[in-house]
Design a protein around this motif. Structure first.
Motif, PDB file in Angstrom:
ATOM      1  N   SER A 324       0.844  -1.194   0.000  1.00 51.89           N
ATOM      2  CA  SER A 324       0.000   0.000   0.000  1.00 51.89           C
ATOM      3  C   SER A 324       0.878   1.242   0.000  1.00 51.89           C
ATOM      4  O   SER A 324       2.011   1.232   0.491  1.00 51.89           O
ATOM      5  CB  SER A 324      -0.892   0.028   1.249  1.00 51.89           C
ATOM      6  OG  SER A 324      -1.610  -1.176   1.410  1.00 51.89           O
ATOM      7  N   VAL A 325       0.342   2.326  -0.532  1.00 49.91           N
ATOM      8  CA  VAL A 325       1.038   3.614  -0.527  1.00 49.91           C
ATOM      9  C   VAL A 325       0.153   4.639   0.178  1.00 49.91           C
ATOM     10  O   VAL A 325      -1.005   4.833  -0.202  1.00 49.91           O
ATOM     11  CB  VAL A 325       1.365   4.086  -1.959  1.00 49.91           C
ATOM     12  CG1 VAL A 325       2.028   5.468  -1.912  1.00 49.91           C
ATOM     13  CG2 VAL A 325       2.274   3.083  -2.661  1.00 49.91           C
ATOM     14  N   LEU A 326       0.705   5.270   1.216  1.00 48.51           N
ATOM     15  CA  LEU A 326      -0.006   6.338   1.921  1.00 48.51           C
ATOM     16  C   LEU A 326       0.678   7.657   1.616  1.00 48.51           C
ATOM     17  O   LEU A 326       1.885   7.795   1.803  1.00 48.51           O
ATOM     18  CB  LEU A 326       0.003   6.106   3.433  1.00 48.51           C
ATOM     19  CG  LEU A 326      -0.778   4.913   3.962  1.00 48.51           C
ATOM     20  CD1 LEU A 326       0.173   3.729   4.176  1.00 48.51           C
ATOM     21  CD2 LEU A 326      -1.467   5.246   5.274  1.00 48.51           C
ATOM     22  N   GLU A 327      -0.091   8.614   1.149  1.00 52.03           N
ATOM     23  CA  GLU A 327       0.435   9.941   0.852  1.00 52.03           C
ATOM     24  C   GLU A 327      -0.191  10.947   1.808  1.00 52.03           C
ATOM     25  O   GLU A 327      -1.407  11.089   1.857  1.00 52.03           O
ATOM     26  CB  GLU A 327       0.138  10.331  -0.599  1.00 52.03           C
ATOM     27  CG  GLU A 327       0.806  11.622  -1.020  1.00 52.03           C
ATOM     28  CD  GLU A 327       0.605  11.942  -2.494  1.00 52.03           C
ATOM     29  OE1 GLU A 327       1.025  13.037  -2.925  1.00 52.03           O
ATOM     30  OE2 GLU A 327       0.008  11.107  -3.207  1.00 52.03           O
ATOM     31  N   GLU A 328       0.640  11.621   2.588  1.00 57.99           N
ATOM     32  CA  GLU A 328       0.181  12.598   3.578  1.00 57.99           C
ATOM     33  C   GLU A 328       0.276  14.003   2.980  1.00 57.99           C
ATOM     34  O   GLU A 328       1.365  14.510   2.736  1.00 57.99           O
ATOM     35  CB  GLU A 328       1.026  12.497   4.844  1.00 57.99           C
ATOM     36  CG  GLU A 328       0.703  13.531   5.906  1.00 57.99           C
ATOM     37  CD  GLU A 328      -0.739  13.496   6.372  1.00 57.99           C
ATOM     38  OE1 GLU A 328      -1.421  14.517   6.175  1.00 57.99           O
ATOM     39  OE2 GLU A 328      -1.178  12.466   6.912  1.00 57.99           O
ATOM     40  N   LYS A 329      -0.889  14.611   2.743  1.00 54.24           N
ATOM     41  CA  LYS A 329      -0.926  15.921   2.107  1.00 54.24           C
ATOM     42  C   LYS A 329      -1.303  17.054   3.044  1.00 54.24           C
ATOM     43  O   LYS A 329      -1.338  18.214   2.624  1.00 54.24           O
ATOM     44  CB  LYS A 329      -1.919  15.904   0.928  1.00 54.24           C
ATOM     45  CG  LYS A 329      -1.400  15.157  -0.296  1.00 54.24           C
ATOM     46  CD  LYS A 329      -2.297  15.424  -1.490  1.00 54.24           C
ATOM     47  CE  LYS A 329      -1.679  14.896  -2.775  1.00 54.24           C
ATOM     48  NZ  LYS A 329      -2.523  15.218  -3.956  1.00 54.24           N
ATOM     49  N   ILE A 330      -1.607  16.741   4.309  1.00 59.94           N
ATOM     50  CA  ILE A 330      -2.047  17.777   5.238  1.00 59.94           C
ATOM     51  C   ILE A 330      -0.893  18.252   6.117  1.00 59.94           C
ATOM     52  O   ILE A 330      -0.620  19.452   6.212  1.00 59.94           O
ATOM     53  CB  ILE A 330      -3.206  17.264   6.111  1.00 59.94           C
ATOM     54  CG1 ILE A 330      -4.344  16.714   5.222  1.00 59.94           C
ATOM     55  CG2 ILE A 330      -3.720  18.385   7.010  1.00 59.94           C
ATOM     56  CD1 ILE A 330      -4.938  17.736   4.274  1.00 59.94           C
ATOM     57  N   PHE A 331      -0.196  17.324   6.767  1.00 58.30           N
ATOM     58  CA  PHE A 331       0.925  17.674   7.641  1.00 58.30           C
ATOM     59  C   PHE A 331       2.198  17.004   7.142  1.00 58.30           C
ATOM     60  O   PHE A 331       2.181  15.821   6.788  1.00 58.30           O
ATOM     61  CB  PHE A 331       0.645  17.256   9.088  1.00 58.30           C
ATOM     62  CG  PHE A 331      -0.529  17.964   9.697  1.00 58.30           C
ATOM     63  CD1 PHE A 331      -0.570  19.350   9.746  1.00 58.30           C
ATOM     64  CD2 PHE A 331      -1.603  17.259  10.213  1.00 58.30           C
ATOM     65  CE1 PHE A 331      -1.655  20.013  10.303  1.00 58.30           C
ATOM     66  CE2 PHE A 331      -2.681  17.911  10.770  1.00 58.30           C
ATOM     67  CZ  PHE A 331      -2.707  19.297  10.819  1.00 58.30           C
ATOM     68  N   GLU A 332       3.292  17.752   7.147  1.00 56.76           N
ATOM     69  CA  GLU A 332       4.526  17.266   6.524  1.00 56.76           C
ATOM     70  C   GLU A 332       5.371  16.373   7.431  1.00 56.76           C
ATOM     71  O   GLU A 332       6.353  15.806   6.992  1.00 56.76           O
ATOM     72  CB  GLU A 332       5.378  18.456   6.049  1.00 56.76           C
ATOM     73  CG  GLU A 332       6.079  19.238   7.150  1.00 56.76           C
ATOM     74  CD  GLU A 332       5.193  20.249   7.833  1.00 56.76           C
ATOM     75  OE1 GLU A 332       5.706  21.023   8.661  1.00 56.76           O
ATOM     76  OE2 GLU A 332       3.968  20.270   7.556  1.00 56.76           O
TER      77      GLU A 332
END
Length: 422
Positions: A324-332
Motif C-alpha cells: 500500500s502507498v499512503l500519501e500525507e498531504k495535510i501535515f509534513e
C-alpha cells in the motif's frame, strides 16, 4: 509517565460506545465567550484537552462546571475579566487559538499566545490572521503573542481562505456572528465539526447559511443568548475503533457511529475487504477473510480521507496482503509512528510525504514510543494482533484524545492494561 501494555492475539467481540468529538467540543467551548448567558454542552468527551480548554477559559473569567457524569459542561462568561491567553496554558494545545476570534468579536481586543500541540508539522496562524484582518482586526506578533485589536468592532467582509483551514474557518465563523454586516467565508472547511459549531451558534441566535459547503454566509447580530447543545460523535475515535476488529479479528459494533461521518474512510475499508454494516445503534465492523487487502490512501481535507486516521490506517496496512502507498498531504511530519511500527517488524519505506507499506502476516510485540496523539493509538492497534507484548510508552498524548481506551478495548476482549508511572 503512564504506559499501555497490550498482549496480542485476542479476537474482539461486543460493543464500543463512541464519545463526543474532541475537536468539536474544543471548538464549542470558546463559543461561551460570545455571550453573557450560559452555554451547556452535552455528550462532551472526558479528556485532558477538555480540562486544558477549561483552564484557559477560567483564566479569562469564564465559570466552568462539569456535571457528575463528566459529559455535561456548563459555561458562563457573564463576568470576563481578561483577554490574555497565557503561553503556559496555550502551549499545551493547538485549539487554544480558538479564543482569538470570539474575544475580538466581544471585547474588541485580545492577546493570545501562539499555540502548541502535537509535533506533527507546521500549522501556521497566518490564515487566521489574514482572515481576521479582512474583518478589520489589527494584529501584531510580538514576543510569541498575537496582539489583536479592532477599531470600533469587527466588520463583515468577503474572507477568502487560501487553504480550507478548519481552525481558521472556526475562528472567523465565531467572530463573524457579532460583526457588523455580512461576512462570507470562501473556501471554508466542510468538516462535521464546522457544521456542529454552526448548529450551536444558530441555537444561540446567530444567522448562518451554508455550513458544510465551501461558502458560508454569516449575518452579524447584536448579541447571542444561551443554549444547550449536544456535541457531535467523534468521527476519529469512531474510525479508530472500527479498525480494531479488522486488525485483531472478530466483530465490533461502534455505538453512535454514522456512515456520513466517515464515508471516505469506509470506502477504503470496503476496498480492503472489510464489512461495515449500519445498524439502528451504530456501525458493525468485521473483516471478510484472514487479512485485509492492500489499498492506497491519500489524506485530504474533508470529505477526503482524514489525516487524523492515517496513522491508524497504516497500522492496519502493516498486516495487509500486498503493498500500500499512503500519501500525507495535510501535515509534513506525520509519519513519526512508522519507525515505531518498524520496531515491531513492519515493512515501511518513508520518502518525504509518502510511505510505502508492504504487509506482513504478523508483527512482534516490542517496547515502542508514542510520538503524538494518533500515533499513540496506532501502536496500540498494532499491538492487538502482534505476537507477545507491546508496551506503548509516553501515552500522555493518548489521553488528550481518547477517553479510557484500555477500558473500551478491554470490554470487547482485548488484553490491555494501563501501567501507572511514577
Amino acid at each position: 509517565m503512564d504506559s499501555i501494555l497490550v498482549k496480542g492475539g485476542s479476537a474482539l467481540s461486543g460493543e464500543i460506545e463512541i464519545a463526543g468529538a474532541k475537536n468539536a467540543a474544543l471548538t464549542l467551548m470558546p463559543v461561551t465567550l460570545l455571550s453573557d448567558e450560559p452555554l451547556t454542552l452535552t455528550n462532551s468527551p472526558r479528556l485532558s484537552d477538555i480540562k486544558t480548554m477549561s483552564a484557559l477559559l477560567k483564566s479569562l473569567g469564564t465559570e466552568v462546571s462539569s456535571m457528575q457524569d463528566g459529559k455535561t459542561i456548563v459555561l458562563s462568561s457573564h463576568g470576563l475579566n481578561s483577554t490574555h491567553a497565557d503561553y503556559e496554558i496555550v502551549r499545551k494545545m493547538r485549539a487554544s487559538n480558538l479564543v482569538l476570534g470570539p474575544l475580538l468579536a466581544r471585547e474588541g481586543h485580545a492577546t493570545v499566545s501562539l499555540p502548541g500541540g502535537c509535533a506533527i508539522g507546521a500549522r501556521p496562524m497566518d490564515i487566521h490572521i489574514t482572515a481576521l484582518e479582512a474583518m478589520g482586526a489589527e494584529i501584531e506578533l510580538k514576543d510569541g503573542y498575537l496582539h489583536a485589536k479592532t477599531n470600533g468592532g469587527l466588520k463583515g467582509n468577503l474572507v477568502p481562505l487560501r487553504f480550507a483551514s478548519v481552525g481558521a474557518t472556526e475562528n472567523v465563523l465565531m467572530a463573524a456572528t457579532l460583526a457588523k454586516g455580512t461576512t462570507v467565508i470562501e473556501n471554508a472547511a466542510r468538516e462535521p465539526e464546522i457544521v456542529d459549531l454552526a448548529r450551536c451558534l444558530k441555537a444561540m441566535g446567530a444567522q448562518i447559511e451554508g455550513e458544510g459547503t465551501s461558502r458560508i454566509e454569516i449575518q452579524g447580530v447584536d448579541r447571542l443568548h444561551g443554549a444547550t447543545h449536544r456535541v457531535v460523535t467523534d468521527r476519529i475515535e469512531l474510525g479508530t475503533y472500527m479498525l480494531a476488529p479488522v486488525i485483531a479479528g472478530g466483530e465490533v459494533e461502534c455505538l453512535g457511529g454514522k456512515l456520513e461521518l466517515v464515508q471516505s474512510f469506509v470506502e477504503k475499508l470496503d476496498a480492503s475487504g472489510v464489512s461495515v454494516e449500519e445498524t439502528a445503534r451504530g456501525l458493525k465492523v468485521k473483516l471478510n477473510g484472514d487479512r485485509p487487502k492492500a489499498v492506497d490512501v491519500v489524506t485530504e481535507v474533508f470529505p477526503g480521507f482524514p489525516t487524523d486516521l492515517q496513522a491508524q490506517m497504516m497500522a492496519m496496512l502493516c498486516f495487509a496482503d500486498g503493498t500500500s502507498v499512503l500519501e500525507e498531504k495535510i501535515f509534513e511530519n506525520r509519519f513519526m509512528h512508522a519507525p515505531e511500527l518498524m520496531r515491531m517488524g513492519a515493512k515501511i519505506d518513508v520518502h518525504g510525504g509518502t510511505a510505502t507499506v508492504t504487509g506482513v502476516e504478523t508483527l512482534k510485540g516490542a517496547p515502542v514510543m508514542a510520538t503524538d496523539l494518533r500515533a499513540s493509538v496506532s501502536l496500540i492497534l498494532a499491538g492487538l494482533a502482534a505476537e507477545g507484548e507491546t508496551l506503548v510508552n509516553r501515552v500522555y498524548h493518548l489521553d488528550r484524545g481518547y477517553e479510557r481506551v484500555e477500558e473500551k478495548l478491554g470490554a470487547v476482549g482485548a488484553k490491555i492494561e494501563r501501567i501507572k508511572g511514577e
